[in-house]
Design a protein around this motif. Sequence first.
Motif, PDB file in Angstrom:
ATOM      1  N   UNK A  86       0.752  -1.239   0.045  1.00 39.82           N
ATOM      2  CA  UNK A  86      -0.196   0.029   0.030  1.00 39.82           C
ATOM      3  C   UNK A  86       0.999   1.411  -0.036  1.00 39.82           C
ATOM      4  N   UNK A  87       0.621   2.316  -0.735  1.00 42.91           N
ATOM      5  CA  UNK A  87       1.101   3.557  -0.886  1.00 42.91           C
ATOM      6  C   UNK A  87       0.158   4.713  -0.412  1.00 42.91           C
ATOM      7  N   UNK A  88       0.565   5.640   0.260  1.00 35.34           N
ATOM      8  CA  UNK A  88      -0.270   6.787   0.557  1.00 35.34           C
ATOM      9  C   UNK A  88      -0.432   6.988   1.915  1.00 35.34           C
ATOM     10  N   UNK A  89      -0.564   8.255   2.415  1.00 35.21           N
ATOM     11  CA  UNK A  89      -0.847   8.581   4.002  1.00 35.21           C
ATOM     12  C   UNK A  89      -1.831   7.800   4.626  1.00 35.21           C
ATOM     13  N   UNK A  90      -2.842   7.240   3.966  1.00 37.04           N
ATOM     14  CA  UNK A  90      -3.950   6.719   4.673  1.00 37.04           C
ATOM     15  C   UNK A  90      -3.810   5.164   4.672  1.00 37.04           C
ATOM     16  N   UNK A  91      -2.678   4.711   4.358  1.00 37.80           N
ATOM     17  CA  UNK A  91      -2.589   3.163   4.366  1.00 37.80           C
ATOM     18  C   UNK A  91      -2.832   2.439   5.588  1.00 37.80           C
ATOM     19  N   UNK A  92      -2.301   3.067   6.802  1.00 37.85           N
ATOM     20  CA  UNK A  92      -2.709   2.387   7.861  1.00 37.85           C
ATOM     21  C   UNK A  92      -3.994   2.322   8.189  1.00 37.85           C
ATOM     22  N   UNK A  93      -4.867   3.401   7.935  1.00 41.28           N
ATOM     23  CA  UNK A  93      -6.179   3.237   8.295  1.00 41.28           C
ATOM     24  C   UNK A  93      -7.034   2.111   7.306  1.00 41.28           C
ATOM     25  N   UNK A  94      -6.475   2.201   6.018  1.00 42.72           N
ATOM     26  CA  UNK A  94      -7.139   1.241   5.236  1.00 42.72           C
ATOM     27  C   UNK A  94      -6.741  -0.478   5.558  1.00 42.72           C
ATOM     28  N   UNK A  95      -5.625  -0.522   5.884  1.00 44.80           N
ATOM     29  CA  UNK A  95      -5.057  -1.898   6.240  1.00 44.80           C
ATOM     30  C   UNK A  95      -5.750  -2.465   7.660  1.00 44.80           C
ATOM     31  N   UNK A  96      -6.093  -1.377   8.446  1.00 46.56           N
ATOM     32  CA  UNK A  96      -6.885  -1.944   9.738  1.00 46.56           C
ATOM     33  C   UNK A  96      -8.258  -1.911   9.341  1.00 46.56           C
ATOM     34  N   UNK A  97      -8.639  -1.053   8.682  1.00 41.06           N
ATOM     35  CA  UNK A  97     -10.417  -1.241   8.235  1.00 41.06           C
ATOM     36  C   UNK A  97     -10.762  -2.606   7.397  1.00 41.06           C
ATOM     37  N   UNK A  98      -9.776  -2.789   6.371  1.00 46.11           N
ATOM     38  CA  UNK A  98     -10.042  -3.920   5.580  1.00 46.11           C
ATOM     39  C   UNK A  98      -9.436  -5.493   6.301  1.00 46.11           C
ATOM     40  N   UNK A  99      -8.819  -5.125   7.328  1.00 49.63           N
ATOM     41  CA  UNK A  99      -7.951  -6.453   7.969  1.00 49.63           C
ATOM     42  C   UNK A  99      -7.217  -7.029   6.955  1.00 49.63           C
ATOM     43  N   UNK A 100      -6.180  -6.072   6.453  1.00 52.37           N
ATOM     44  CA  UNK A 100      -5.295  -6.598   5.186  1.00 52.37           C
ATOM     45  C   UNK A 100      -3.942  -6.912   5.858  1.00 52.37           C
ATOM     46  N   UNK A 101      -3.174  -7.844   5.335  1.00 51.34           N
ATOM     47  CA  UNK A 101      -1.642  -8.119   5.827  1.00 51.34           C
ATOM     48  C   UNK A 101      -0.692  -7.479   4.622  1.00 51.34           C
ATOM     49  N   UNK A 102      -0.491  -6.336   5.006  1.00 49.06           N
ATOM     50  CA  UNK A 102       0.266  -5.661   4.224  1.00 49.06           C
ATOM     51  C   UNK A 102       1.845  -5.032   4.557  1.00 49.06           C
ATOM     52  N   UNK A 103       2.844  -5.027   3.931  1.00 49.57           N
ATOM     53  CA  UNK A 103       3.015  -5.928   2.543  1.00 49.57           C
ATOM     54  C   UNK A 103       3.137  -7.332   2.707  1.00 49.57           C
ATOM     55  N   UNK A 104       2.773  -7.999   1.852  1.00 47.82           N
ATOM     56  CA  UNK A 104       2.724  -9.490   1.709  1.00 47.82           C
ATOM     57  C   UNK A 104       2.998 -10.072   0.399  1.00 47.82           C
ATOM     58  N   UNK A 105       3.537 -11.418   0.331  1.00 43.44           N
ATOM     59  CA  UNK A 105       3.663 -11.888  -1.246  1.00 43.44           C
ATOM     60  C   UNK A 105       3.369 -13.384  -1.249  1.00 43.44           C
ATOM     61  N   UNK A 106       3.080 -13.771  -2.316  1.00 45.30           N
ATOM     62  CA  UNK A 106       3.224 -14.989  -2.702  1.00 45.30           C
ATOM     63  C   UNK A 106       3.618 -15.608  -3.797  1.00 45.30           C
ATOM     64  N   UNK A 107       4.181 -16.705  -3.888  1.00 46.32           N
ATOM     65  CA  UNK A 107       5.029 -17.344  -5.080  1.00 46.32           C
ATOM     66  C   UNK A 107       4.348 -18.659  -5.705  1.00 46.32           C
ATOM     67  N   UNK A 108       4.658 -18.570  -6.990  1.00 54.23           N
ATOM     68  CA  UNK A 108       4.262 -19.682  -7.538  1.00 54.23           C
ATOM     69  C   UNK A 108       5.376 -20.618  -8.604  1.00 54.23           C
ATOM     70  N   UNK A 109       5.300 -21.586  -8.438  1.00 54.28           N
ATOM     71  CA  UNK A 109       6.273 -22.189  -9.591  1.00 54.28           C
ATOM     72  C   UNK A 109       5.405 -22.727 -10.703  1.00 54.28           C
ATOM     73  N   UNK A 110       5.895 -22.686 -11.813  1.00 53.59           N
ATOM     74  CA  UNK A 110       5.221 -23.082 -13.241  1.00 53.59           C
ATOM     75  C   UNK A 110       6.067 -23.411 -14.293  1.00 53.59           C
ATOM     76  N   UNK A 111       5.482 -24.212 -15.246  1.00 54.38           N
ATOM     77  CA  UNK A 111       6.054 -24.416 -16.302  1.00 54.38           C
ATOM     78  C   UNK A 111       5.386 -23.597 -17.432  1.00 54.38           C
ATOM     79  N   UNK A 112       6.123 -23.312 -18.612  1.00 53.14           N
ATOM     80  CA  UNK A 112       5.532 -22.500 -19.789  1.00 53.14           C
ATOM     81  C   UNK A 112       5.684 -23.395 -20.743  1.00 53.14           C
ATOM     82  N   UNK A 113       4.899 -23.577 -21.806  1.00 50.97           N
ATOM     83  CA  UNK A 113       5.212 -24.258 -23.221  1.00 50.97           C
ATOM     84  C   UNK A 113       4.677 -23.449 -24.252  1.00 50.97           C
ATOM     85  N   UNK A 114       5.361 -23.433 -25.276  1.00 47.54           N
ATOM     86  CA  UNK A 114       5.069 -22.635 -26.413  1.00 47.54           C
ATOM     87  C   UNK A 114       4.129 -23.376 -27.206  1.00 47.54           C
ATOM     88  N   UNK A 115       3.048 -22.978 -27.666  1.00 46.56           N
ATOM     89  CA  UNK A 115       2.006 -23.611 -28.482  1.00 46.56           C
ATOM     90  C   UNK A 115       2.203 -23.619 -29.846  1.00 46.56           C
TER      91      UNK A 115
END
Length: 173
Positions: A144-173
């Motif tokens: 989150x960026x901005x002066x009101x992030x703390x209020x937004x995080x609290x009101x929305x019950x968000x866990x920020x910053x956070x991240x998630x990761x995926x592993x994958x394969x990609x195949x050309x069609x």
Amino acid sequence: PRFAEAGALPVCMGAMLTRVARFVTLTLLLAACAAPDIEPQAGTWTYQDVTLTQNSCKDAPSSTPDGEFELTRLSATRFTIDADALENALDCSRDGDTFTCDETLLAKFPFSDMDAELLITVEVTGTLTSSQRITADEIIRQSCTGADCAAVIAAQALTLPCEYSFSFTGAAN
């Protein structure tokens, strides 16, 4: 007689060094003639075998790599990956068969009447296993960026910053 044998030692060392130099030269030549780097095929690719590998966010991931993406070669060491879910194409560089795509904005969500904006970025690293196949890891970061992030995080019950990761394969069609 010992001095005569000792005098032959530098001649033997010289012959051995010549053989070592020839071996090193041959090894370097063989390495230079090895198979060239894999060039990824330009065009449409499909995400496959997508697996969530890490999640520090409170909720389930808001985005999962799926469907198709376009790979465009820009040069021998640069390419882009573009998909409908991306705000901007991923700019990728490769070194040999490994590649890194710079962290790029995936989406942004402003909160009305507040100085706060949720940002979601994506970064990809991987390996070209053939011209038509990649294995990769995708990290999606939420912040989150901005002066009101703390209020937004609290009101929305968000866990920020956070991240998630995926592993994958990609195949050309």
